[in-house]
Design an enzyme around this catalytic site. Structure first.
Site, PDB file in Angstrom:
ATOM      1  N   ASN A   1       0.848  -1.199   0.000  1.00 42.52           N
ATOM      2  CA  ASN A   1       0.000   0.000   0.000  1.00 42.52           C
ATOM      3  C   ASN A   1       0.881   1.246   0.000  1.00 42.52           C
ATOM      4  O   ASN A   1       2.098   1.144   0.022  1.00 42.52           O
ATOM      5  CB  ASN A   1      -0.976  -0.022   1.189  1.00 42.52           C
ATOM      6  CG  ASN A   1      -0.245  -0.026   2.512  1.00 42.52           C
ATOM      7  OD1 ASN A   1       0.479   0.918   2.835  1.00 42.52           O
ATOM      8  ND2 ASN A   1      -0.385  -1.113   3.267  1.00 42.52           N
ATOM      9  N   ARG A   2       0.242   2.402  -0.015  1.00 45.76           N
ATOM     10  CA  ARG A   2       0.981   3.647  -0.260  1.00 45.76           C
ATOM     11  C   ARG A   2       1.585   4.275   0.989  1.00 45.76           C
ATOM     12  O   ARG A   2       2.088   5.387   0.937  1.00 45.76           O
ATOM     13  CB  ARG A   2       0.059   4.679  -0.911  1.00 45.76           C
ATOM     14  CG  ARG A   2      -0.380   4.311  -2.290  1.00 45.76           C
ATOM     15  CD  ARG A   2      -1.187   5.447  -2.899  1.00 45.76           C
ATOM     16  NE  ARG A   2      -1.946   5.000  -4.035  1.00 45.76           N
ATOM     17  CZ  ARG A   2      -1.436   4.815  -5.245  1.00 45.76           C
ATOM     18  NH1 ARG A   2      -0.161   5.031  -5.459  1.00 45.76           N
ATOM     19  NH2 ARG A   2      -2.202   4.393  -6.224  1.00 45.76           N
TER      20      ARG A   2
END
Ligand code: CTP
Length: 404
Positions: free
Chosen positions: A212-213
């Site tokens: 994820n970011r």
């Protein structure tokens, strides 16, 4: 508030150096003692004689000054202070700080210090906007350094406007006073604190993963701020592109299950702060070999739920920390969802933030958070991730004092 506080003022080589003379006067008026280091470039703008006349102390300029080494030495100089202030923090000085270069007295004192550091950047707007300066700033903030300014306005160069003017002396003074208010009497000395940070990587096969970011900036800043406030800190970090924070024992992990094992292996602690963006799911049967394209067609990933680290530790039968703090990354109904999460996960506090792309929180340098406890919600002003971290560390210190 500043009475008897010891400030080490490092003056960099920029036109704004003249404003430091005013800053020294205001600090002295308030009872602080000020020792100054001038870089060689700073001496082109202000003289050691003027600075010494205002500080009432000898001014330090040379790394290899045998007399000064004999009496004081750069290590003592860097530690016999309550706060180190770098003003003006030029692009060059910021770059040297970020990369740990120690080739003169100022940069050596900065790498040798164990004290908090406040920088007041000042440079041409293009230099401030340059990707190299942005990178250096991100490193410094991840290291837990506080910043005041720069402001926008006219530059010394004719016809140049933009962000890059050093904050005014009274603004720097307010930031210094703010520092001492936050630190206050509440410290984390002697407390054990565990922080999780960053994303997790969940393998699909030996070369591919789900991620994820999350950048880890907020979690790393919290670990740095807790260590700066005197805590013994363990940071369990997923894969991030950040240096390990200073004075923090950092354990690197990849997956949610590794993160849980590292957290459990480092209990008991007084406080646990779960900042990591843990993947909710992992691939049930990650392949041992790289999955190849072929006649079998597109692979379908079968996902299973990961352990919830925060909920597991909040409900730990024997080793639950005194204070368990979760984060909530939400894109809508931020406070409402945070409240539900607080109850569901059994923690004491949730720091809720809006991570919708419009806010640029993920990977960005600022954060707008709400501190949600069962009794109340506090809305904190938008601030740098380092500042949010310091406020949280100060709040934790107060809460622990209340429990003692
Ligand atoms: N967390 C955790 N372990 C997980 C998932 C989340 O420790 N497997 C922690 C995070 O570190 C954070 C908090 O739980 O402190 C909230 O995480 P978030 O992903 O926002 O919430 P979820 O529980 O995943 O709920 P939802 O996806 O419904 O928002």
């Amino acid at each position: 508030m500043l009475r008897n506080k010891r400030i080490l003022l490092i003056i960099g080589g920029g036109i704004a150096a003249y404003k430091c003379l005013e800053l020294v006067r205001r600090l002295k008026e308030r009872g602080a003692s000020v020792r100054a280091i001038l870089t060689p470039a700073a001496q082109q703008f202000v003289t050691p004689l003027t600075v010494g006349a205002l500080t009432g102390e000898r001014v330090f300029t040379d790394l290899f000054d045998l007399t000064a080494e004999h009496d004081i030495g750069h290590i003592r100089l860097s530690r016999e202070a309550d706060l180190v202030v770098v003003a003006p923090a030029t692009a060059d000085l910021m770059a040297r700080m970020a990369h740990g270069i120690a080739d003169d007295l100022a940069s050596t004192a900065l790498i040798a210090t164990d004290k908090p550091v406040l920088i007041a950047p000042a440079m041409n707007p293009r230099m401030w906007a340059h990707p190299a300066t942005r990178r250096n700033l991100a490193i410094l903030e991840a290291d837990g350094i506080t910043r005041i300014g720069p402001n926008a306005g006219a530059m010394a160069e004719r016809d140049e406007f933009g962000e890059g003017r050093m904050a005014e002396p009274m603004e720097i003074l307010a930031a210094i006073e703010g520092h001492f208010t936050h630190v206050g009497s509440a410290t984390l000395t002697g407390r054990r604190i565990l922080v999780t940070s960053g994303p997790t990587h969940e393998p699909i096969d030996p070369v591919r993963y789900i991620a994820n970011r999350s950048s880890g900036k907020q979690g790393h800043a919290i670990a740095a701020a807790a260590a700066a406030a005197g805590a013994q800190v363990v940071l369990v970090s997923g894969p991030v592109d950040l240096p390990d924070p200073p004075n923090v024992h950092t354990i690197h992990v990849e997956s949610a299950r590794e993160m849980l094992a590292a957290v459990e292996g480092n209990l008991p602690v007084d406080v646990a702060i779960f900042t990591a963006a843990v993947a909710d799911w992992r691939v049930a049967d990650a392949a041992d070999q790289k999955i190849k394209k072929g006649p079998q067609g597109t692979p379908a990933l079968h996902l299973v739920e990961n352990p919830d680290i925060l909920a597991t530790i909040s409900r730990h039968p024997t080793l639950r920390p005194h204070l368990v703090i979760g984060f909530a990354a939400e894109t809508e109904k931020v406070v409402e969802h945070a409240r539900a999460k607080l109850a569901r996960k059994g923690c004491d506090l949730i720091v809720a933030n809006d991570v919708s792309p419009a806010h640029g929180v993920m990977g960005g340098d600022t954060n707008t958070v709400h501190l949600v406890s069962p009794a109340q919600v506090e809305d904190w002003p938008t601030a740098s991730k380092a500042e949010v971290a310091r406020r949280l560390a100060a709040r934790i210190a107060t809460l622990l004092e209340g429990q003692a």
